[in-house]
Design a protein around this motif. Structure first.
Motif, PDB file in Angstrom:
ATOM      1  N   ASP A 347       0.758  -1.364   0.052  1.00 31.79           N
ATOM      2  CA  ASP A 347      -0.111   0.008  -0.040  1.00 31.79           C
ATOM      3  C   ASP A 347       0.804   1.372  -0.085  1.00 31.79           C
ATOM      4  O   ASP A 347       1.561   1.324   0.793  1.00 31.79           O
ATOM      5  N   VAL A 348       0.738   2.021  -1.063  1.00 29.96           N
ATOM      6  CA  VAL A 348       1.535   3.474  -1.142  1.00 29.96           C
ATOM      7  C   VAL A 348       0.727   4.328  -0.776  1.00 29.96           C
ATOM      8  O   VAL A 348      -0.481   4.728  -1.208  1.00 29.96           O
ATOM      9  N   ASN A 349       1.707   5.309   0.211  1.00 25.62           N
ATOM     10  CA  ASN A 349       0.802   6.579   0.654  1.00 25.62           C
ATOM     11  C   ASN A 349       1.979   7.541   1.033  1.00 25.62           C
ATOM     12  O   ASN A 349       3.070   7.192   0.819  1.00 25.62           O
ATOM     13  N   VAL A 409       0.409  -3.534  -5.737  1.00 25.98           N
ATOM     14  CA  VAL A 409       0.626  -2.197  -5.646  1.00 25.98           C
ATOM     15  C   VAL A 409      -0.681  -1.628  -5.539  1.00 25.98           C
ATOM     16  O   VAL A 409      -1.379  -1.332  -6.558  1.00 25.98           O
ATOM     17  N   ASN A 410      -0.986  -1.138  -4.164  1.00 24.04           N
ATOM     18  CA  ASN A 410      -2.104  -0.325  -4.217  1.00 24.04           C
ATOM     19  C   ASN A 410      -1.791   1.170  -4.002  1.00 24.04           C
ATOM     20  O   ASN A 410      -1.094   1.648  -2.966  1.00 24.04           O
ATOM     21  N   ASP A 411      -2.097   2.149  -4.979  1.00 24.08           N
ATOM     22  CA  ASP A 411      -1.421   3.222  -4.808  1.00 24.08           C
ATOM     23  C   ASP A 411      -2.622   4.347  -4.396  1.00 24.08           C
ATOM     24  O   ASP A 411      -3.661   4.542  -4.875  1.00 24.08           O
ATOM     25  N   TYR A 412      -2.485   4.711  -2.901  1.00 29.02           N
ATOM     26  CA  TYR A 412      -3.314   5.484  -2.394  1.00 29.02           C
ATOM     27  C   TYR A 412      -2.660   7.151  -2.177  1.00 29.02           C
ATOM     28  O   TYR A 412      -3.295   8.097  -1.831  1.00 29.02           O
ATOM     29  N   HIS A 413      -1.569   7.386  -3.045  1.00 32.52           N
ATOM     30  CA  HIS A 413      -1.180   8.472  -3.235  1.00 32.52           C
ATOM     31  C   HIS A 413      -1.465   9.313  -4.415  1.00 32.52           C
ATOM     32  O   HIS A 413      -2.378   8.744  -5.151  1.00 32.52           O
ATOM     33  N   HIS A 417       3.198   6.523 -10.053  1.00 28.04           N
ATOM     34  CA  HIS A 417       4.508   5.868  -9.776  1.00 28.04           C
ATOM     35  C   HIS A 417       4.707   4.759 -10.399  1.00 28.04           C
ATOM     36  O   HIS A 417       4.304   3.677 -10.435  1.00 28.04           O
ATOM     37  N   CYS A 449       9.824   3.261  -6.673  1.00 30.93           N
ATOM     38  CA  CYS A 449       9.267   4.049  -7.710  1.00 30.93           C
ATOM     39  C   CYS A 449      10.640   4.733  -8.370  1.00 30.93           C
ATOM     40  O   CYS A 449      11.521   4.990  -7.707  1.00 30.93           O
ATOM     41  N   HIS A 454      10.845  10.541  -5.066  1.00 25.07           N
ATOM     42  CA  HIS A 454      10.264   9.591  -4.445  1.00 25.07           C
ATOM     43  C   HIS A 454      11.199   8.423  -3.728  1.00 25.07           C
ATOM     44  O   HIS A 454      11.143   8.052  -2.803  1.00 25.07           O
ATOM     45  N   LEU A 459      10.133   5.929  -0.961  1.00 21.78           N
ATOM     46  CA  LEU A 459       9.280   4.820  -1.631  1.00 21.78           C
ATOM     47  C   LEU A 459      10.099   3.770  -2.266  1.00 21.78           C
ATOM     48  O   LEU A 459      10.170   3.572  -3.658  1.00 21.78           O
TER      49      LEU A 459
END
Length: 547
Positions: A347-349, A409-413, A417, A449, A454, A459
């Motif tokens: 989970d990316v944030n 990869v869940n991109d919550y940002h 990326h 990334c 980043h 990241l």
């Protein structure tokens, strides 16, 4: 008889391979690629840095001397598998220590791949100051060889007038987080082959294999050849079934490579524009900010048929319809790796840590440790090497030998990326929410990334693959000597503790309050550095963060 034929074939292949040697002095060079003169990092007094051309099966030996004086360095061979030579990957903090000023390191590995690659510094945000170059691996069995009359390379990048350590110091600062939500610096221009107004001399009625490499720092790029069709035949070192671009457009992300076939016209009366633009959504709109006045995301080069004919204006573009590279098919129809043995969800944030904007994976931000992670895996013994704790705060994932791994990869940002995995070609199966890839594993690699801002804000993740199978891997003495000279420990856990690998006293656990990139001595600001004088992006932005 069959075994004899196999042996003869192997010896013939060995005889055809060669050793390609380079001796490089990495040092400062003055250049003005867009008209603004500034120091850049070059090789043997040259910038842009030279292209390497090899054939599959060749041994590449590059002796690197750090002549920068005020920065450490290192070279990563982007996309290379490094089978059996993981310590040659060139990643500071993962597979080597930085090369201090006045010291050397020899990179030595066999290339068993084909296609378009590149080399660049992987040391504390350094490569956007110019330390990058193409690495093209020519394939004697290229499936479309009969159609090709010539080839050339195109590099695409964003460019900055300020040096990277200055920009990093502001980017990773409490002022930037408090005044502008930690936004990234704005590039000053875009470059094609390290310049503006680049020309590509072509002949009529010929088909060219064109290697396109995005060596940039931040945004993706969209590009086209005016009134010429492209046919995609390679992505990231994999030959593909032909993809006719037609009236659609092509987008390439930072770190990505692509090769296309282009057939020139029979008429030589005109020249044609090659047009490239940086992704302004990534730069501005995805982050809720507007472009500065007079910002130009575009750069034009030209296909030149007739040097006496004028260079035309670029075409007017009203919108994009991108080809979907997830739908590309490998030329050899490689099947999907399955069944999956291990799934990793990332989970990316983003968040504020110690008052500084950081990017996170599963809530953890990557912090570079004293001991490179590979050296930890090699030195702490089988009892500890599979314990992620010994690697410190590097977002470690320990994997078993020969597993097929799915990464989600869940991109919550708020932004895009482009993720890169060292030592592998992964299979992209889906690009919605989530993204996924399969791969087969062994060794210690970085997953990150490829936006360099980043990378420096954390990241990244470390995949420790089958540490109990590293066997007889031996790190070269010049690499170990660089650790001592830097100085850093070359064995033990993340903190350098070999006697008790679970004792992490001294490991990096907090976000530094000042970051100056690759400057040397470590942690020292660049000579003459003045925080308030940094031109971070544009005047309104500088005012918003108190510059």
């Amino acid at each position: 008889m069959a075994r004899l034929l196999v042996l003869i074939f192997a010896l013939a292949q060995l005889a055809l391979s060669k050793t390609v040697n380079y001796k490089w002095d990495i040092s400062w060079v003055t250049a003005a690629p867009d008209g603004f003169s500034r120091p850049v990092i070059g090789i043997n007094g040259q910038w842009p840095c030279p292209q390497i051309d090899v054939e599959t099966g060749d041994r590449l030996v590059v002796e690197v001397y750090n002549g920068l004086g005020n920065q450490s360095t290192g070279l990563h061979w982007h996309g290379m598998f490094q089978n059996g030579t993981g310590y040659m990957d060139g990643t500071t903090g993962v597979t080597q220590c930085p090369i201090p000023p006045g010291h050397s390191l020899t990179y030595d590995f066999v290339i068993d791949q084909v296609g378009s690659y590149w080399y660049h510094s992987h040391n504390l945000g350094q490569y956007p100051d110019g330390l990058w170059g193409p690495l093209i691996v020519h394939d004697p069995k290229f499936p479309y060889a009969d159609e090709v009359d010539g080839e050339f390379t195109i590099t695409l990048t964003d460019w900055y007038h300020q040096q990277i350590p200055d920009l990093l110091a502001v980017y990773e600062s409490t002022k930037n987080e408090a005044g502008n939500s930690g936004d990234e610096p704005t590039p000053d221009s875009a470059l094609v082959n390290g310049a503006i107004n680049t020309i590509f001399k072509v002949e009529p009625g010929k088909t060219y294999l064109i290697h396109i490499i995005c060596v940039g720092n931040f945004p993706g790029h969209a590009f086209l050849f005016d009134d010429h069709n492209m046919t995609v035949v390679e992505v990231d070192g994999v030959w593909t079934q032909k993809v006719d671009v037609g009236n659609q457009n092509v987008r390439i992300a930072t770190g990505q490579r692509m090769s296309v076939l282009l057939t020139t016209k029979n008429d030589t009366s005109k020249n044609y524009a090659f047009w490239d633009t940086m992704d302004i959504n990534m730069l501005f709109f995805d982050e809720g900010r507007d472009p500065p006045a007079n910002f130009n995301p575009n750069v034009t080069a030209w296909l030149v048929y007739d040097e006496s004919a004028p260079l035309p204006d670029p075409p007017t573009i009203y919108g994009f319809d991108f080809v979907d590279d997830v739908s590309f098919v490998p030329y050899d129809l490689t099947p999907v790796l399955e069944p999956v043995d291990h799934q990793i969800i990332m989970d990316v944030n983003a968040g504020s840590i110690n008052g500084i904007q950081r990017l996170t994976i599963n809530g953890g931000t990557y912090l570079q440790q004293k001991v490179p992670s590979l050296y930890t895996a090699l030195s702490v013994g089988d009892k500890y090497s599979s314990n992620p704790l010994v690697y410190g705060s590097v977002n470690p994932f320990v994997l078993k030998h020969n597993e097929v791994v799915e990464i989600v990869v869940n991109d919550y940002h708020e932004n895009l990326h482009p993720f890169h995995l060292h030592g592998h070609k992964f299979q992209v199966l889906e690009r919605t929410a989530p993204n996924a890839g399969y791969f087969n594993v062994l060794r210690v690699w970085l997953f990150h990334c490829h936006i360099e801002w980043h990378v420096n804000s954390g990241l990244m993740a470390t995949l420790i693959e089958a540490p109990d199978h590293l066997g007889n891997m031996h790190v070269p003495q010049d690499a170990l000597s660089n650790c001592r000279s830097y100085p850093l420990p070359a064995s033990g856990n993340a903190a350098g503790n070999l006697r008790n690998p679970l004792n992490l006293t001294g490991a990096a656990t907090t976000v530094p309050q000042a970051m100056y990139g690759a400057t040397y001595p470590p942690g020292a600001p660049p000579p003459g550095f003045n925080f308030s004088a940094v031109q971070y992006g544009y005047p309104d932005y500088n005012t918003s963060i108190g510059l």
